[in-house]
Design an enzyme around this catalytic site. Structure first.
Site, PDB file in Angstrom:
ATOM      1  N   VAL A 163       5.802   1.613   7.190  1.00  0.00           N
ATOM      2  CA  VAL A 163       6.092   3.002   7.543  1.00  0.00           C
ATOM      3  C   VAL A 163       4.791   3.744   7.820  1.00  0.00           C
ATOM      4  O   VAL A 163       3.938   3.885   6.931  1.00  0.00           O
ATOM      5  CB  VAL A 163       6.872   3.699   6.418  1.00  0.00           C
ATOM      6  CG1 VAL A 163       7.233   5.130   6.817  1.00  0.00           C
ATOM      7  CG2 VAL A 163       8.124   2.908   6.048  1.00  0.00           C
ATOM      8  N   PRO A 194       0.837  -1.203   0.000  1.00  0.00           N
ATOM      9  CA  PRO A 194       0.000   0.000   0.000  1.00  0.00           C
ATOM     10  C   PRO A 194       0.875   1.257   0.000  1.00  0.00           C
ATOM     11  O   PRO A 194       1.565   1.547   0.969  1.00  0.00           O
ATOM     12  CB  PRO A 194      -0.805  -0.127   1.297  1.00  0.00           C
ATOM     13  CG  PRO A 194      -0.005  -1.037   2.174  1.00  0.00           C
ATOM     14  CD  PRO A 194       0.734  -1.958   1.265  1.00  0.00           C
ATOM     15  N   ASP A 239       6.007   2.218   1.873  1.00  0.00           N
ATOM     16  CA  ASP A 239       5.114   1.087   2.110  1.00  0.00           C
ATOM     17  C   ASP A 239       4.416   1.301   3.451  1.00  0.00           C
ATOM     18  O   ASP A 239       5.050   1.251   4.505  1.00  0.00           O
ATOM     19  CB  ASP A 239       5.939  -0.207   2.121  1.00  0.00           C
ATOM     20  CG  ASP A 239       5.077  -1.461   2.241  1.00  0.00           C
ATOM     21  OD1 ASP A 239       3.909  -1.351   2.649  1.00  0.00           O
ATOM     22  OD2 ASP A 239       5.596  -2.554   1.940  1.00  0.00           O
ATOM     23  N   HIS A 240       3.098   1.517   3.401  1.00  0.00           N
ATOM     24  CA  HIS A 240       2.368   1.875   4.619  1.00  0.00           C
ATOM     25  C   HIS A 240       2.230   0.697   5.587  1.00  0.00           C
ATOM     26  O   HIS A 240       1.829   0.876   6.737  1.00  0.00           O
ATOM     27  CB  HIS A 240       0.983   2.422   4.262  1.00  0.00           C
ATOM     28  CG  HIS A 240       0.512   3.502   5.182  1.00  0.00           C
ATOM     29  ND1 HIS A 240       1.105   3.761   6.410  1.00  0.00           N
ATOM     30  CD2 HIS A 240      -0.503   4.405   5.075  1.00  0.00           C
ATOM     31  CE1 HIS A 240       0.482   4.761   6.998  1.00  0.00           C
ATOM     32  NE2 HIS A 240      -0.503   5.173   6.206  1.00  0.00           N
ATOM     33  N   ARG A 241       2.558  -0.523   5.129  1.00  0.00           N
ATOM     34  CA  ARG A 241       2.594  -1.649   6.068  1.00  0.00           C
ATOM     35  C   ARG A 241       3.763  -1.494   7.034  1.00  0.00           C
ATOM     36  O   ARG A 241       3.714  -1.921   8.188  1.00  0.00           O
ATOM     37  CB  ARG A 241       2.746  -2.971   5.314  1.00  0.00           C
ATOM     38  CG  ARG A 241       1.590  -3.330   4.399  1.00  0.00           C
ATOM     39  CD  ARG A 241       1.909  -4.578   3.587  1.00  0.00           C
ATOM     40  NE  ARG A 241       3.104  -4.401   2.765  1.00  0.00           N
ATOM     41  CZ  ARG A 241       3.629  -5.346   1.998  1.00  0.00           C
ATOM     42  NH1 ARG A 241       3.082  -6.550   1.958  1.00  0.00           N
ATOM     43  NH2 ARG A 241       4.707  -5.095   1.271  1.00  0.00           N
TER      44      ARG A 241
END
Length: 471
Positions: A445, A265, A441-443
């Site tokens: 960060v 994401p 990467d929102h997983r």
């Protein structure tokens, strides 16, 4: 890999160049029928979805036939060149005389399945490892009955009968370039294969750290002189569309980008920053005798700024392990530098960039660029990246929303540096300004961490003295 069709003719098959692929495109032939070749001589250059590799031939003789023209995609295990070894000192034991026939595109299945064997130039390939459906236009010849003596199974020993150690083509070329005698090395690879790390260990007191990563980068080296597909300069009247086959670099890059975009994401944040002081520092460094002969440009200081920002926020150097449901924190930075070329996108990275001084980083950047221009970027140089910089500003673009490289946590896009009106010390003045974009990467960060990294990079470029105070 080779086969002997009669006492005087040896056939050289397309090897697996070490990247686990099943086919390669012949980019260029360096020999023609009638040319004499020697053991270890490079006869052609091939391209996979990983890299372009020069293939050496493992025997002496005279070229009799080139089985495929340049630009042809060939399956691993297919014969690509036939060499007359009569009168040579070929190390292969002569096989019974037989009629030379085209290489079958799909061999008969073995009675018992075998695991994939290492495929090395001059050492043969497991037939089971090269099964593919026949390519259009391939000729499948009927089996030729061979009378005794029976064929000897391919050797499993680390060293071939003539004493040549097992090593894949890129490793042989690396050893040749570094002046390393492969026979003097102790192999560490499976089945006694000499690896790239073995060669590096022979010339350096400490090898580079081994990078383990779930996904292998699909970017490939560029050769600026040979575009992948050239649209004709003159289009016939009435032709409204041109179809270009998707293969090689473009096919691999497309698969990687789709996989990244729909797996990680993405979040992208932007900041516009006054880089006037950084540009002045670039000019000062160019005149510094300590930096003479080195590649000094804004990208060098942007790279250093990102490395300092990562040092201040080390949690961003990480990757997501889907299989084990773990976040892998990386206590190092392999800094990727994206480059768009006529052959496609490549992202070689500078190993352990976090530990380099500014002159060392400049040297590494210079080597990275020159190696790419010479078409010598190795697959290993494009693997194991942690964070990447893409400089879209060279195209006059203000910014973008870059897509992450598979397995990486962040990518920084740098826009064009332009003179713009800017409020400086209470007055509107012309200043050199750029826009930075950080995708992450929102997983891995969170927004807070990504914002801190981007803000730190911007702060350093606005006040480059922070390179000293923060480092």
């Amino acid at each position: 890999m080779t086969t002997m069709t009669d006492a005087a003719l040896a056939e050289f098959k397309m090897p697996d160049v070490g990247e686990g692929l099943t086919e390669a495109e012949i980019l260029k032939w360096y020999v023609q029928p009638g040319d004499a070749v020697t053991d270890g001589q490079v006869v052609c250059e091939v391209e996979t979805a990983k890299a372009a590799v020069e293939l050496p031939i493992p025997f002496n003789g005279v070229v009799r036939e080139l089985r495929f023209p340049e630009g042809t995609t060939v399956d691993v295990g297919q014969v690509i060149i036939a060499v007359d070894v009569a009168g040579g000192s070929g190390s292969e034991a002569a096989a019974p005389a037989a009629v030379s026939v085209p290489e079958p595109a799909a061999p008969e299945p073995e009675s018992a399945p075998q695991g994939r064997q290492p495929v090395l130039v001059g050492y043969g390939v497991s037939e089971a490892s090269t099964k593919r459906r026949p390519r259009k236009g391939d000729v499948v010849a009927a089996p030729v009955k061979v009378t005794p003596p029976a064929l000897v199974p391919e050797p499993e020993a680390p060293v071939k009968g003539n004493g040549r150690p097992l090593a894949k083509p890129p490793v042989r070329k690396l050893a040749k370039d570094l002046g390393v005698d492969l026979a003097s090395l102790t192999p560490s690879g499976p089945d006694g294969i000499i690896t790239r790390e073995d060669v590096h260990a022979a010339v350096a007191p400490a090898p580079e750290p081994v990078v383990t990563q779930a996904q292998v980068h699909v970017q490939v080296q560029a050769q600026l002189q040979e575009p992948v597909a050239v649209v004709p300069a003159v289009v016939q009247d009435g032709v409204r569309e041109t179809r270009i086959p998707v293969k090689g670099v473009r096919k691999a890059t497309a698969a990687a980008m789709v996989g990244s975009a729909f797996t990680a994401p993405h979040v992208t944040e932007f900041v516009t920053v006054d880089v006037t002081r950084t540009m002045k520092l670039v000019e000062e460094l160019k005149a510094d005798k300590e930096m003479q002969g080195l590649r000094v440009n804004p990208l060098l200081l942007i790279a250093k700024a990102l490395l300092v920002a990562i040092k201040r926020n080390p949690e961003i150097s990480a990757s997501w392990d889907e299989s084990s449901q773990e976040i892998v924190r990386k206590h190092y930075v392999n800094l990727g530098i994206a480059a768009a070329t006529p052959r496609g996108l490549i992202v070689p990275n500078i190993k352990d960039a976090h530990a380099k001084t500014l002159p060392e980083l400049a040297t590494a950047l210079g080597e990275l660029v020159s190696t790419a221009r010479e078409g010598k970027t190795s697959p290993a140089a494009m693997q194991g990246g942690t964070v990447t910089i893409t400089n879209v500003g060279v195209f006059g673009v203000d910014t973008g929303t870059p897509i992450l490289n598979p397995g990486e946590s962040a990518i920084l896009a740098v826009g064009a540096i332009k003179l713009q009106p800017w409020v400086h010390k209470g007055k509107v003045k012309p200043r050199q300004v750029t826009t930075l974009a950080l995708s992450f990467d929102h997983r891995l960060v969170d927004g807070e961490l990504g914002s801190k990294v981007l803000a730190d990079v911007a702060a350093i470029l606005e006040q480059p003295k922070r390179l000293i105070t923060w480092a």
